[in-house]
Design a protein around this motif. Structure first.
Motif, mmCIF file in Angstrom:
data_model
loop_
_atom_site.group_PDB
_atom_site.id
_atom_site.type_symbol
_atom_site.label_atom_id
_atom_site.label_comp_id
_atom_site.label_asym_id
_atom_site.label_seq_id
_atom_site.Cartn_x
_atom_site.Cartn_y
_atom_site.Cartn_z
ATOM 1 N N ASP A 121 -6.134 -2.142 0.045
ATOM 2 C CA ASP A 121 -5.644 -0.998 -0.206
ATOM 3 C C ASP A 121 -4.327 -0.684 0.308
ATOM 4 O O ASP A 121 -3.872 0.531 0.981
ATOM 5 C CB ASP A 121 -6.459 0.138 -0.013
ATOM 6 C CG ASP A 121 -7.720 -0.135 -0.878
ATOM 7 O OD1 ASP A 121 -7.774 -0.775 -2.009
ATOM 8 O OD2 ASP A 121 -8.824 0.071 -0.059
ATOM 9 N N ASN A 170 -6.744 -7.699 -6.352
ATOM 10 C CA ASN A 170 -7.417 -6.793 -7.370
ATOM 11 C C ASN A 170 -7.744 -7.552 -8.763
ATOM 12 O O ASN A 170 -8.676 -7.202 -9.664
ATOM 13 C CB ASN A 170 -6.752 -5.601 -7.518
ATOM 14 C CG ASN A 170 -6.813 -4.476 -6.325
ATOM 15 O OD1 ASN A 170 -7.763 -4.780 -5.688
ATOM 16 N ND2 ASN A 170 -5.677 -4.062 -5.985
ATOM 17 N N THR A 220 -0.206 0.372 -1.990
ATOM 18 C CA THR A 220 -1.799 0.631 -2.439
ATOM 19 C C THR A 220 -2.657 -0.755 -3.050
ATOM 20 O O THR A 220 -3.699 -0.689 -3.045
ATOM 21 C CB THR A 220 -1.878 1.407 -3.782
ATOM 22 O OG1 THR A 220 -1.205 0.833 -4.807
ATOM 23 C CG2 THR A 220 -1.133 2.910 -3.164
ATOM 24 N N GLY A 221 -1.858 -1.820 -2.943
ATOM 25 C CA GLY A 221 -2.456 -3.075 -3.538
ATOM 26 C C GLY A 221 -3.264 -3.662 -2.394
ATOM 27 O O GLY A 221 -3.057 -3.646 -1.079
ATOM 28 N N THR A 222 -4.059 -4.879 -2.885
ATOM 29 C CA THR A 222 -4.824 -5.771 -2.076
ATOM 30 C C THR A 222 -4.171 -7.228 -2.388
ATOM 31 O O THR A 222 -4.365 -7.507 -3.411
ATOM 32 C CB THR A 222 -6.235 -5.591 -2.399
ATOM 33 O OG1 THR A 222 -6.966 -4.187 -2.096
ATOM 34 C CG2 THR A 222 -7.245 -6.592 -1.597
ATOM 35 N N PHE A 223 -3.867 -7.769 -1.288
ATOM 36 C CA PHE A 223 -2.953 -8.937 -1.335
ATOM 37 C C PHE A 223 -3.434 -9.952 -0.397
ATOM 38 O O PHE A 223 -4.275 -9.874 0.399
ATOM 39 C CB PHE A 223 -1.611 -8.665 -1.097
ATOM 40 C CG PHE A 223 -0.934 -7.717 -2.089
ATOM 41 C CD1 PHE A 223 -0.571 -8.098 -3.453
ATOM 42 C CD2 PHE A 223 -0.447 -6.650 -1.590
ATOM 43 C CE1 PHE A 223 -0.077 -7.102 -4.182
ATOM 44 C CE2 PHE A 223 0.207 -5.572 -2.336
ATOM 45 C CZ PHE A 223 0.300 -5.978 -3.607
ATOM 46 N N GLY A 276 2.995 -0.465 -5.636
ATOM 47 C CA GLY A 276 2.098 -1.163 -5.488
ATOM 48 C C GLY A 276 1.701 -1.959 -4.135
ATOM 49 O O GLY A 276 0.656 -2.204 -3.964
ATOM 50 N N ASP A 280 -2.306 -10.827 -6.209
ATOM 51 C CA ASP A 280 -2.853 -9.541 -6.385
ATOM 52 C C ASP A 280 -4.019 -9.764 -6.165
ATOM 53 O O ASP A 280 -4.809 -10.200 -7.347
ATOM 54 C CB ASP A 280 -2.224 -9.002 -7.609
ATOM 55 C CG ASP A 280 -2.917 -7.176 -7.660
ATOM 56 O OD1 ASP A 280 -4.014 -7.025 -6.972
ATOM 57 O OD2 ASP A 280 -2.507 -6.458 -8.713
#
Length: 166
Positions: A133, A33, A83-86, A80, A31
């Motif tokens: 995102d 973020n 919307t997550g940045t991985f 997640g 993750d």
């Protein structure tokens, strides 16, 4: 649209093709973020081996206890993931390609014609950012190369089309 497959080629025993579009389901994803702002806990290999030895000894003496399957199935965090940045560490991919003896440099070839070369020891700690995102990096992807310390998060290596080992 850019090509989403990235080959690892050059001084390797096995030429691999990486497909970042499927990494969202990989348990090894990071993750981004929180990755560069949270404290890194250095894994103590000796402690790990001692703990695993104790675990195996206990299972041999007492028998292994397996929890019910349905209650322990891993649930994906859909929100997640959307919307997550991985990112993913590059090291396991280099290990699987089995670098040739004498290989000491990793070169990132970009669609812009630029090449970015790094010593193998440094490049092994890099991270492939593959989503922002919750969306794949279509414009200047399929991955961005980030340094392990996060110093280039605002200006990563983009448009990577191949990884050459020399």
């Amino acid at each position: 649209m850019t090509e989403t497959i990235i080959p690892i080629k050059g001084a390797v025993k096995f030429e691999l093709t990486l497909d970042p579009t499927v990494w969202i389901f990989d348990d090894r994803k990071l993750d981004l973020n929180t990755y560069f702002v949270s404290e890194k806990v250095e894994e103590n290999n000796e402690k790990y081996l001692r703990d695993m030895g104790a675990h195996w000894s206990r299972e041999i003496m007492e028998g292994a206890v397996f929890p019910p399957t349905l209650k322990t199935e891993r649930k994906f965090d859909r929100k997640g993931m959307m919307t997550g940045t991985f990112g993913m560490e590059i090291k396991p991919f280099l290990k699987n390609a089995e670098l040739a003896d004498g290989a000491n440099e990793v070169v990132f070839e970009c669609t812009t014609g630029e090449e970015f070369a790094f010593p193998l020891e440094q490049a092994e700690s890099f991270i492939f950012k593959f989503s922002q995102d919750g969306k794949p990096l279509l414009e200047d992807g399929p991955v961005h190369v980030l340094f392990a310390d996060g110093s280039n998060v605002e200006n990563p290596i983009k448009n990577v089309r191949a990884i050459r080992i020399q």
